[in-house]
Design a protein around this motif. Structure first.
Motif, mmCIF file in Angstrom:
data_model
loop_
_atom_site.group_PDB
_atom_site.id
_atom_site.type_symbol
_atom_site.label_atom_id
_atom_site.label_comp_id
_atom_site.label_asym_id
_atom_site.label_seq_id
_atom_site.Cartn_x
_atom_site.Cartn_y
_atom_site.Cartn_z
ATOM 1 N N VAL A 173 -0.797 50.145 27.416
ATOM 2 C CA VAL A 173 0.216 49.071 27.147
ATOM 3 C C VAL A 173 0.617 48.231 28.644
ATOM 4 O O VAL A 173 0.402 48.709 29.606
ATOM 5 C CB VAL A 173 1.348 49.763 26.634
ATOM 6 N N ARG A 174 0.866 46.869 28.247
ATOM 7 C CA ARG A 174 1.284 46.058 29.361
ATOM 8 C C ARG A 174 2.659 46.054 29.519
ATOM 9 O O ARG A 174 3.213 46.082 30.588
ATOM 10 C CB ARG A 174 0.931 44.832 29.208
ATOM 11 N N PHE A 175 3.692 46.301 28.402
ATOM 12 C CA PHE A 175 4.730 46.124 28.376
ATOM 13 C C PHE A 175 5.515 47.554 27.981
ATOM 14 O O PHE A 175 5.847 47.867 26.774
ATOM 15 C CB PHE A 175 5.466 45.127 27.710
ATOM 16 N N ALA A 176 5.850 48.347 28.897
ATOM 17 C CA ALA A 176 6.215 49.699 28.817
ATOM 18 C C ALA A 176 7.376 49.883 27.649
ATOM 19 O O ALA A 176 7.289 50.648 27.016
ATOM 20 C CB ALA A 176 6.383 50.368 30.041
ATOM 21 N N LEU A 177 8.559 49.232 28.017
ATOM 22 C CA LEU A 177 9.801 49.443 27.493
ATOM 23 C C LEU A 177 9.505 48.897 25.790
ATOM 24 O O LEU A 177 10.255 49.506 25.118
ATOM 25 C CB LEU A 177 10.898 48.482 28.242
ATOM 26 N N ARG A 178 9.020 47.733 25.840
ATOM 27 C CA ARG A 178 8.825 47.321 24.476
ATOM 28 C C ARG A 178 7.952 48.527 23.676
ATOM 29 O O ARG A 178 8.216 48.592 22.340
ATOM 30 C CB ARG A 178 8.027 45.821 24.577
ATOM 31 N N HIS A 179 6.921 48.960 24.393
ATOM 32 C CA HIS A 179 6.239 49.951 23.521
ATOM 33 C C HIS A 179 6.969 51.021 23.299
ATOM 34 O O HIS A 179 6.898 51.519 21.972
ATOM 35 C CB HIS A 179 4.900 50.444 24.582
ATOM 36 N N LEU A 180 7.890 51.520 23.978
ATOM 37 C CA LEU A 180 8.593 52.766 23.622
ATOM 38 C C LEU A 180 9.683 52.271 22.448
ATOM 39 O O LEU A 180 10.124 53.038 21.926
ATOM 40 C CB LEU A 180 9.603 53.211 24.818
ATOM 41 N N LYS A 181 10.278 51.044 22.577
ATOM 42 C CA LYS A 181 11.219 50.536 21.741
ATOM 43 C C LYS A 181 10.633 50.428 20.207
ATOM 44 O O LYS A 181 10.978 51.133 19.048
ATOM 45 C CB LYS A 181 11.630 49.185 21.825
ATOM 46 N N LYS B 259 7.226 51.949 19.436
ATOM 47 C CA LYS B 259 6.357 53.289 18.680
ATOM 48 C C LYS B 259 7.122 54.319 18.886
ATOM 49 O O LYS B 259 6.805 55.507 18.101
ATOM 50 C CB LYS B 259 5.042 53.076 19.548
ATOM 51 N N HIS B 260 8.039 54.461 19.995
ATOM 52 C CA HIS B 260 8.780 55.746 20.230
ATOM 53 C C HIS B 260 10.096 55.427 20.533
ATOM 54 O O HIS B 260 10.732 55.795 21.366
ATOM 55 C CB HIS B 260 7.983 56.344 21.507
ATOM 56 N N SER B 261 10.896 54.884 19.497
ATOM 57 C CA SER B 261 12.201 54.628 19.429
ATOM 58 C C SER B 261 13.027 55.907 19.596
ATOM 59 O O SER B 261 14.198 55.856 19.873
ATOM 60 C CB SER B 261 12.606 54.022 18.209
ATOM 61 N N GLU B 262 12.592 57.252 19.103
ATOM 62 C CA GLU B 262 13.297 58.267 19.420
ATOM 63 C C GLU B 262 13.391 58.688 20.677
ATOM 64 O O GLU B 262 14.444 59.405 21.036
ATOM 65 C CB GLU B 262 12.615 59.655 18.516
ATOM 66 N N VAL B 263 12.544 58.448 21.602
ATOM 67 C CA VAL B 263 12.687 58.623 23.019
ATOM 68 C C VAL B 263 13.865 57.846 23.649
ATOM 69 O O VAL B 263 14.578 58.444 24.318
ATOM 70 C CB VAL B 263 11.279 58.170 23.862
ATOM 71 N N LEU B 264 13.872 56.712 23.200
ATOM 72 C CA LEU B 264 15.030 55.693 23.740
ATOM 73 C C LEU B 264 16.390 56.142 23.304
ATOM 74 O O LEU B 264 17.385 55.777 23.966
ATOM 75 C CB LEU B 264 14.848 54.272 23.730
ATOM 76 N N SER B 265 16.224 56.848 22.155
ATOM 77 C CA SER B 265 17.586 57.312 21.600
ATOM 78 C C SER B 265 18.134 58.671 22.133
ATOM 79 O O SER B 265 19.358 58.772 22.005
ATOM 80 C CB SER B 265 17.663 57.330 19.886
ATOM 81 N N ASP B 266 17.414 59.210 22.894
ATOM 82 C CA ASP B 266 17.648 60.489 23.480
ATOM 83 C C ASP B 266 18.666 60.142 24.605
ATOM 84 O O ASP B 266 18.524 59.428 25.416
ATOM 85 C CB ASP B 266 16.486 61.277 24.073
ATOM 86 N N LYS B 267 19.744 60.924 24.761
ATOM 87 C CA LYS B 267 21.045 60.637 25.675
ATOM 88 C C LYS B 267 20.332 61.017 26.981
ATOM 89 O O LYS B 267 20.845 60.073 28.125
ATOM 90 C CB LYS B 267 22.035 61.598 25.340
ATOM 91 N N ASP B 268 19.639 62.059 27.339
ATOM 92 C CA ASP B 268 19.132 62.192 28.573
ATOM 93 C C ASP B 268 18.075 61.044 29.220
ATOM 94 O O ASP B 268 18.149 60.728 30.324
ATOM 95 C CB ASP B 268 17.992 63.524 28.538
#
Length: 49
Positions: free
Chosen positions: A14-22, A24-33
């Motif tokens: 991926v070139r845009f890491a934050l967009r990729h996390l949003k 494909k892996h939205s559960e990661v960004l919702s984690d409070k840690d």
């Protein structure tokens, strides 16, 4: 120039890491840690440069 990073979770290049996390892996960004980490720590934890 910026290169691509490899996602440790799914193996995508991926070139845009934050967009990729949003998208494909939205559960990661919702984690409070993860919300407490700064971007460089997120990159270390979830991407290989």
């Amino acid at each position: 120039m910026f290169g691509k990073a490899k996602c440790k979770l799914c193996g995508d290049e991926v070139r845009f890491a934050l967009r990729h996390l949003k998208q494909k892996h939205s559960e990661v960004l919702s984690d409070k840690d993860v919300a407490k980490l700064n971007m460089s720590k997120v990159m270390e934890k979830y991407f290989e440069l």
